[in-house]
Design an enzyme around this catalytic site. Sequence first.
Site, PDB file in Angstrom:
ATOM      1  N   ASP A 237     -14.811 -17.520  15.833  1.00 53.17           N
ATOM      2  CA  ASP A 237     -15.946 -18.501  15.735  1.00 53.17           C
ATOM      3  C   ASP A 237     -15.857 -18.885  14.225  1.00 53.17           C
ATOM      4  O   ASP A 237     -16.214 -18.289  13.244  1.00 53.17           O
ATOM      5  CB  ASP A 237     -17.255 -17.674  15.751  1.00 53.17           C
ATOM      6  CG  ASP A 237     -18.418 -18.516  15.365  1.00 53.17           C
ATOM      7  OD1 ASP A 237     -18.423 -19.650  15.232  1.00 53.17           O
ATOM      8  OD2 ASP A 237     -19.662 -17.730  15.491  1.00 53.17           O
TER       9      ASP A 237
ATOM     10  N   LYS B 132     -17.243 -27.106   7.494  1.00 57.24           N
ATOM     11  CA  LYS B 132     -17.600 -27.571   8.966  1.00 57.24           C
ATOM     12  C   LYS B 132     -18.362 -28.755   9.072  1.00 57.24           C
ATOM     13  O   LYS B 132     -17.890 -29.644   9.905  1.00 57.24           O
ATOM     14  CB  LYS B 132     -18.234 -26.626   9.672  1.00 57.24           C
ATOM     15  CG  LYS B 132     -18.211 -26.730  11.277  1.00 57.24           C
ATOM     16  CD  LYS B 132     -18.693 -25.192  11.894  1.00 57.24           C
ATOM     17  CE  LYS B 132     -18.627 -25.344  13.465  1.00 57.24           C
ATOM     18  NZ  LYS B 132     -19.320 -24.363  13.933  1.00 57.24           N
TER      19      LYS B 132
ATOM     20  N   GLU C 181     -19.617 -23.464  21.588  1.00 53.92           N
ATOM     21  CA  GLU C 181     -20.306 -22.272  21.287  1.00 53.92           C
ATOM     22  C   GLU C 181     -21.435 -21.665  22.243  1.00 53.92           C
ATOM     23  O   GLU C 181     -21.275 -20.404  22.516  1.00 53.92           O
ATOM     24  CB  GLU C 181     -20.847 -22.371  19.632  1.00 53.92           C
ATOM     25  CG  GLU C 181     -19.742 -22.252  18.867  1.00 53.92           C
ATOM     26  CD  GLU C 181     -20.186 -23.029  17.385  1.00 53.92           C
ATOM     27  OE1 GLU C 181     -21.138 -23.399  17.202  1.00 53.92           O
ATOM     28  OE2 GLU C 181     -19.180 -23.232  16.798  1.00 53.92           O
TER      29      GLU C 181
ATOM     30  N   ASP D 202     -28.817 -22.945  20.168  1.00 53.04           N
ATOM     31  CA  ASP D 202     -27.723 -22.460  19.170  1.00 53.04           C
ATOM     32  C   ASP D 202     -28.050 -23.234  17.819  1.00 53.04           C
ATOM     33  O   ASP D 202     -27.491 -24.434  17.693  1.00 53.04           O
ATOM     34  CB  ASP D 202     -26.535 -22.542  19.255  1.00 53.04           C
ATOM     35  CG  ASP D 202     -25.109 -22.174  18.753  1.00 53.04           C
ATOM     36  OD1 ASP D 202     -25.828 -21.507  17.381  1.00 53.04           O
ATOM     37  OD2 ASP D 202     -24.209 -22.165  18.961  1.00 53.04           O
TER      38      ASP D 202
END
Lengths: 624, 180
Positions: free
Chosen positions: A24, A86, A185, A207
């Site tokens: 992850d 990210k 994810e 999420d």
Amino acid sequence: MALFQISEPGEVIEPRRGLAAGIDLGTTNSLVATVIDGQAQTIPDNQGKHLLPSVVRYTNESTSIIGCDRKEAVFDDPLNTVCSIKRLMGRGFADIQNGQKQFPYEFVKSISGMPLIKTVGGDKSAVEVSADILKELKQRIEKRLDGKLDGVVVTVPAYFDDAQRQATKDAARLAGLNVLRLLNEPTAAAVAYGLDKGAEGVHAIYDLGGGTFDISILRFNKGVFEVMATAGDTALGGDDMDKIIADWIKEEAGLANETELFLHRCVLCIATKVKERLTEDDCYSFEISRSDGTNWHGELTREKLNELIDPIIKKTLIPCQRVLKDAGISKHDIKDVVMVGGSTRVPRVQQLVHNFFECQPLTSIDPDKVVAVGAAIQADILVGNKPDNEMLLLDVNPLSLGIETMGGLVEKIIPRNTPIPILKNQEFTTYKDGQTAMMIHVVQGERELVSDCRSLARFELRGIPAMAAGAARVQVTYEVDADGLLNVSARELISGVESRIEIKPSYGLTDNEVEHMLRDSLSHAEEDMESRQIREKQVEAVRIIEAVEAALAEDGAQFLNEQERLDIENALDVIKKVQHGMDHRAIKHAIEDLDKASTELAVRRMNASIRRALAGRKLEEFSN
Amino acid sequence: MQSPFSKDYFDLFGLPVSYNVDSDKLAQRYRELQHTIHPDKYTNSSDQERRLSLQLTAQVNQAFQTLKSPILRAEYLLELHGAKPGERDNVMNPEFLNEQMELRERLSEITTCQDPQSELIIINNELKKRIDDLQKKIGQQFDLGTTDALKIAGMIFLEMQFIVKLQQEIAELEMELTTE
């Protein structure tokens, strides 16, 4: 490894267990997990910490310190300490300029238009920084497993576009990882929960991470996870809450006009801490030192915090609305809402999500670890450790893929929420007499104007024979693979002229650039490029030999005539002679020949398995 | 699309060529096929088999999307029979066009309504009834299967297209209204 096993003829070799991991790669923290003794678990570093802060500090000794404590390093050396990278994945220089305030670094533009962060350790792209984080996790897991990884599943936000996915895959490649699959994810989280609970029905996965938000609706039925729809925002998360809290603190403390970077970071860190403390407490007090040496004493209540962050949480509810519509269901069809991502620890988030979906949010698996755990389960299956496994993930593409047509308009070729992999053709024609070339502009997004969508690539189909306007027939093919990555090709049907490209974002890394970086990073490593290529080909040869021999043993007699069988056996003899050699070109050649010789067998086997899958059904119909 | 694996989408799912598709059966076979052909089942196979699996899964997905959707299924069946109306065949029933104009007018005035949300629900329900009705009719024409019947099916398909487009516009409007 099978290569080094010595066995007597006829002896049955237990298939080697593949070494696989789920990673992850998060905005704030990253994790690695693997299946040990049937249990998927995250792997800690040697100090027992599972979460690796996604922070890299570059120093002038050309070393980088990875996973350093964000707070410490950020204070010591803000310009050379990169966090939340990210948010920059797959982004062009223009994107950064629009939101530069969010990124307290100095940027330079690469030749291909990519933003690079200027550090004392050199100019770094988002892909390189991410690769540094991935390398650290790779080392951690390989030490734990005591062997080299065969493959990994790397997770991405479901709402990542093609450029962001490609950047993630490039980073993994740069870190020397073999990517078995990019996994969304929320889907990974569903796997972790699904196997845990075995719950059939429709579930929502909410999420909210440090920098990205995804909402997915999944149907779980007889081992198949089917994503019905997904929506989100790739620039929305806990970071934004921190920023709003920091702005409030600065305003209250009379520091609103301070431009100093150090102070900015300092306040941001306090904001993060305040937010975390207020998940447990109702009130939190803190102090800030002003530049004139005086201190400011502040206090934030849970109530005030809720008021500050409500606009952000409400922003997440718009995609929630959309996803229900796209899935064609109402919220009463949803059995439960799985909470994923560190930001779902904020009580107000849980409360508003509860109100919206009118059902209790599920939080029984640690929201920081659940994605990595799900990815590890999928990696274990994909590497071949569970041949009898019945679990299957069917995902969708999150954003519509289209093409520019006359007047700067977008024609959608693959609409959002189409199951992947998918292949679609569309025909276009020339609009001028004698036109010999056509520009293909590939875009991604939901809006009608090209200027409002993300440009993925432009290429030209040349050599169309001169014809009257409207006479040429140009077929454009869009192909999305199981990782959600797009390939586009164009062909003029009358003349057969063809042009094909793998979509690389307009400002992304070319294959050559990745290759080049790989070479650079290996130059002072233990192995050189040549030996790396040889090893890769040797491994590939082993895989194809095993695959073809198995197919031949199983179905050769049934599907092949004498000549066809001989051709395959000859190709097998050739490859076995060169597979351990040091000439990677010879191995490559032999692989291609074996591939060619076994084509028919592959097609017939595939055909037979489809027929088998439907056979029982057909009989049942005939007997009716 | 030519495929080495099946004649057409119906064949691919082992279903009879008909407009009336058993949706449970379709979904069940979709899952069964995916279990057999999905790329995740071929990660350790030869490149050859992996390519085939990708191609075939893309085709199964496309076929499933088509057969699942009433409008796409109608279009596909018309294509199979070589009876899809061309651009020149666009002569629509005047009565139908009038009705559509009226609906569009109601839509354009919706924001001035006292309760636009419930007005949208009313229009949506009307459209739903219309499309259900058209589906029944087009199914009958496909069952007859004669040249004349297919021509009528083509006309019905054009009407369905109109309504589906309206439904999409309403969905967008609803999103706008709820997120304002």
